[in-house]
Design an enzyme around this catalytic site. Structure first.
Site, PDB file in Angstrom:
ATOM      1  N   TYR A   8       2.969   3.079  -8.735  1.00 18.25           N
ATOM      2  CA  TYR A   8       2.306   1.777  -8.786  1.00 18.25           C
ATOM      3  C   TYR A   8       1.197   1.741  -7.723  1.00 18.25           C
ATOM      4  O   TYR A   8       1.469   1.654  -6.528  1.00 18.25           O
ATOM      5  CB  TYR A   8       3.361   0.690  -8.567  1.00 18.25           C
ATOM      6  CG  TYR A   8       2.816  -0.704  -8.680  1.00 18.25           C
ATOM      7  CD1 TYR A   8       1.785  -1.012  -9.570  1.00 18.25           C
ATOM      8  CD2 TYR A   8       3.325  -1.726  -7.902  1.00 18.25           C
ATOM      9  CE1 TYR A   8       1.285  -2.295  -9.667  1.00 18.25           C
ATOM     10  CE2 TYR A   8       2.834  -3.021  -8.009  1.00 18.25           C
ATOM     11  CZ  TYR A   8       1.801  -3.290  -8.887  1.00 18.25           C
ATOM     12  OH  TYR A   8       1.301  -4.561  -8.978  1.00 18.25           O
ATOM     13  N   GLY A   9      -0.048   1.834  -8.186  1.00 16.57           N
ATOM     14  CA  GLY A   9      -1.203   1.992  -7.292  1.00 16.57           C
ATOM     15  C   GLY A   9      -1.303   0.920  -6.223  1.00 16.57           C
ATOM     16  O   GLY A   9      -1.662   1.203  -5.070  1.00 16.57           O
ATOM     17  N   ARG A  52     -10.676  -2.862 -12.336  1.00 14.46           N
ATOM     18  CA  ARG A  52      -9.609  -2.574 -11.364  1.00 14.46           C
ATOM     19  C   ARG A  52      -9.724  -1.112 -10.913  1.00 14.46           C
ATOM     20  O   ARG A  52      -9.827  -0.205 -11.726  1.00 14.46           O
ATOM     21  CB  ARG A  52      -8.252  -2.827 -11.999  1.00 14.46           C
ATOM     22  CG  ARG A  52      -7.044  -2.536 -11.074  1.00 14.46           C
ATOM     23  CD  ARG A  52      -6.488  -1.147 -11.247  1.00 14.46           C
ATOM     24  NE  ARG A  52      -5.190  -0.959 -10.606  1.00 14.46           N
ATOM     25  CZ  ARG A  52      -4.556   0.197 -10.578  1.00 14.46           C
ATOM     26  NH1 ARG A  52      -5.081   1.271 -11.133  1.00 14.46           N
ATOM     27  NH2 ARG A  52      -3.370   0.302  -9.988  1.00 14.46           N
ATOM     28  N   GLY A  97      -7.702   1.746  -8.694  1.00 18.11           N
ATOM     29  CA  GLY A  97      -6.381   1.999  -8.126  1.00 18.11           C
ATOM     30  C   GLY A  97      -6.416   3.008  -6.998  1.00 18.11           C
ATOM     31  O   GLY A  97      -7.488   3.406  -6.515  1.00 18.11           O
ATOM     32  N   ASP A  98      -5.231   3.439  -6.607  1.00 24.14           N
ATOM     33  CA  ASP A  98      -5.086   4.385  -5.500  1.00 24.14           C
ATOM     34  C   ASP A  98      -5.764   5.721  -5.752  1.00 24.14           C
ATOM     35  O   ASP A  98      -6.190   6.415  -4.826  1.00 24.14           O
ATOM     36  CB  ASP A  98      -3.594   4.632  -5.244  1.00 24.14           C
ATOM     37  CG  ASP A  98      -2.897   5.236  -6.461  1.00 24.14           C
ATOM     38  OD1 ASP A  98      -2.819   4.538  -7.499  1.00 24.14           O
ATOM     39  OD2 ASP A  98      -2.464   6.398  -6.392  1.00 24.14           O
ATOM     40  N   THR A 153      -0.014   9.664 -15.250  1.00 20.70           N
ATOM     41  CA  THR A 153      -1.050  10.081 -14.298  1.00 20.70           C
ATOM     42  C   THR A 153      -0.821  11.541 -13.926  1.00 20.70           C
ATOM     43  O   THR A 153       0.325  11.974 -13.855  1.00 20.70           O
ATOM     44  CB  THR A 153      -0.973   9.178 -13.047  1.00 20.70           C
ATOM     45  OG1 THR A 153      -1.453   7.891 -13.406  1.00 20.70           O
ATOM     46  CG2 THR A 153      -1.768   9.723 -11.887  1.00 20.70           C
TER      47      THR A 153
HETATM   48  N1  ASP Z   1      -1.272   5.389  -9.555  1.00 19.83           N
HETATM   49  C1  ASP Z   1      -1.852   5.058 -10.834  1.00 19.83           C
HETATM   50  C2  ASP Z   1      -2.613   3.764 -10.709  1.00 19.83           C
HETATM   51  O1  ASP Z   1      -2.067   2.809 -10.169  1.00 19.83           O
HETATM   52  C3  ASP Z   1      -0.879   4.965 -11.945  1.00 19.83           C
HETATM   53  C4  ASP Z   1       0.167   6.034 -12.048  1.00 19.83           C
HETATM   54  O2  ASP Z   1       0.288   6.881 -11.167  1.00 19.83           O
HETATM   55  O3  ASP Z   1       0.899   6.049 -13.058  1.00 19.83           O
HETATM   56  O4  ASP Z   1      -3.708   3.686 -11.196  1.00 19.83           O
END
Ligand code: ASP
Length: 312
Positions: free
Chosen positions: A222-223, A197, A199-200, A169
């Site tokens: 980990y989002g 899905r 994510g954050d 990311t």
């Molecule tokens: N934060 C990202 C997500 O969960 C993944 C990552 O940062 O590697 O989508």
């Protein structure tokens, strides 16, 4: 001290290949250098973070744009966000498909709509209306991403462990010559995630926050854990309480680890241009440019430097 930019290339671990490590670090330095060039030429912090993230989306080594991880059904669905610390304006796309640069669409959401986030097909439709070309899903897939998708379809696979076994990311924080602050983050999300899905990275306060009065944060990790603790805003809160960029980043990441069992990393900057690149994962590729020097690193404790004029 101004201007300054700091970028990250995801929390995790690079497979033990020296060449890949070096290419990832070069990608970081190139993005920091280009973004710093925008700032030195008088460009805004928003322009600088979008340019850094666009370059990293185009780089197939990172899990954003081309190079994104795949969904469980083998698709590419991306999240991206931009935030402008002058006005607290923000724009995001969630689970967007078939665009090369989700960060550009996120910026258009911020600049051209009264909304903060557009999702899925409607985000693509909006992008096309704004003149952003649709690309094929195949053009965003790399052999590496396809290989990892296949591997994680195995019944005993653990996609979360697998993701933390590879970084990708991307994100950036910057302060421009006028003292304006911005951040941007972009991702393909989590490996073998369910279709749809989000994510954050698409969520303000989780995957990004920028406020001229305090600073900016772009997280990775980990989002599902980042969202539980609203990591970006949490770190800004610690800075409001008087912590330095580094202390606030460490406190936010430690809280996420303890309370939500999540590892991650951030690049953070305060309103004076003091920056930090901190992580609880084994590695996080990062680079920062300030005072014509590029700083970069991958493992804990690293801070290599190189003149900003020098090419990678
Ligand atoms: N934060 C990202 C997500 O969960 C993944 C990552 O940062 O590697 O989508």
């Amino acid at each position: 001290m101004l201007p300054v930019v700091a970028v990250h290339g995801g929390a995790g671990t690079i497979p033990k290949e020296k060449e890949r490590e070096m290419a990832v670090c070069a990608g970081m330095r190139d993005a920091a250098r280009a973004s710093y060039g925008v700032l030195k030429a008088g460009g805004s912090a928003v322009d600088a973070v979008v340019e850094a993230v666009r370059l990293l989306e185009d780089n197939p080594l990172f899990n954003a744009g081309r190079g994104s991880v795949l969904t469980v059904n083998g698709g590419v669905e991306m999240d991206a966000i931009v935030m402008d610390g002058r006005t607290l304006a923000s724009g995001a796309v969630a689970a967007v498909k078939r665009v090369a640069n989700p960060v550009k669409v996120a910026r258009l959401v911020m600049d051209k709509t009264s909304h903060m986030c557009l999702a899925a097909d409607s985000a693509l439709q909006f992008a096309k209306e704004m003149g952003i070309p649709e690309v094929s899903e195949e053009s965003l897939k790399t052999d590496y991403a396809v290989m990892r998708w296949q591997k994680n379809l195995a019944p005993d696979a653990d996609p979360v462990v697998s993701q933390m076994g590879k970084m990708g990311t991307v994100g950036a924080v910057a302060v421009d010559v006028e003292g304006n602050i911005a951040c941007a983050t972009s991702t393909g999300g989590f490996i073998n995630k369910m279709d749809g899905r989000v994510g954050d990275t698409a969520l303000i306060g989780c995957g990004a926050y920028a406020d001229n009065r305090v600073g900016a944060v772009s997280p990775t990790g980990y989002g599902e854990a980042i969202m539980k603790v609203t990591l970006a805003r949490l770190i800004i809160f610690y800075m409001e309480q008087g912590k330095s960029a580094e202390e606030a980043s460490d406190l936010g990441l430690a809280y996420m680890k303890e309370r939500a069992q999540g590892l991650g990393g951030v690049v953070t900057v305060d309103s004076r241009g003091v920056w930090a690149a901190r992580f609880t994962s084994l590695q996080m590729a990062w680079a920062a440019a300030q005072d014509d020097v590029i700083h970069y690193g991958l493992f804990h404790g690293e801070d290599f430097t190189q003149p900003a004029q020098q090419q990678s």
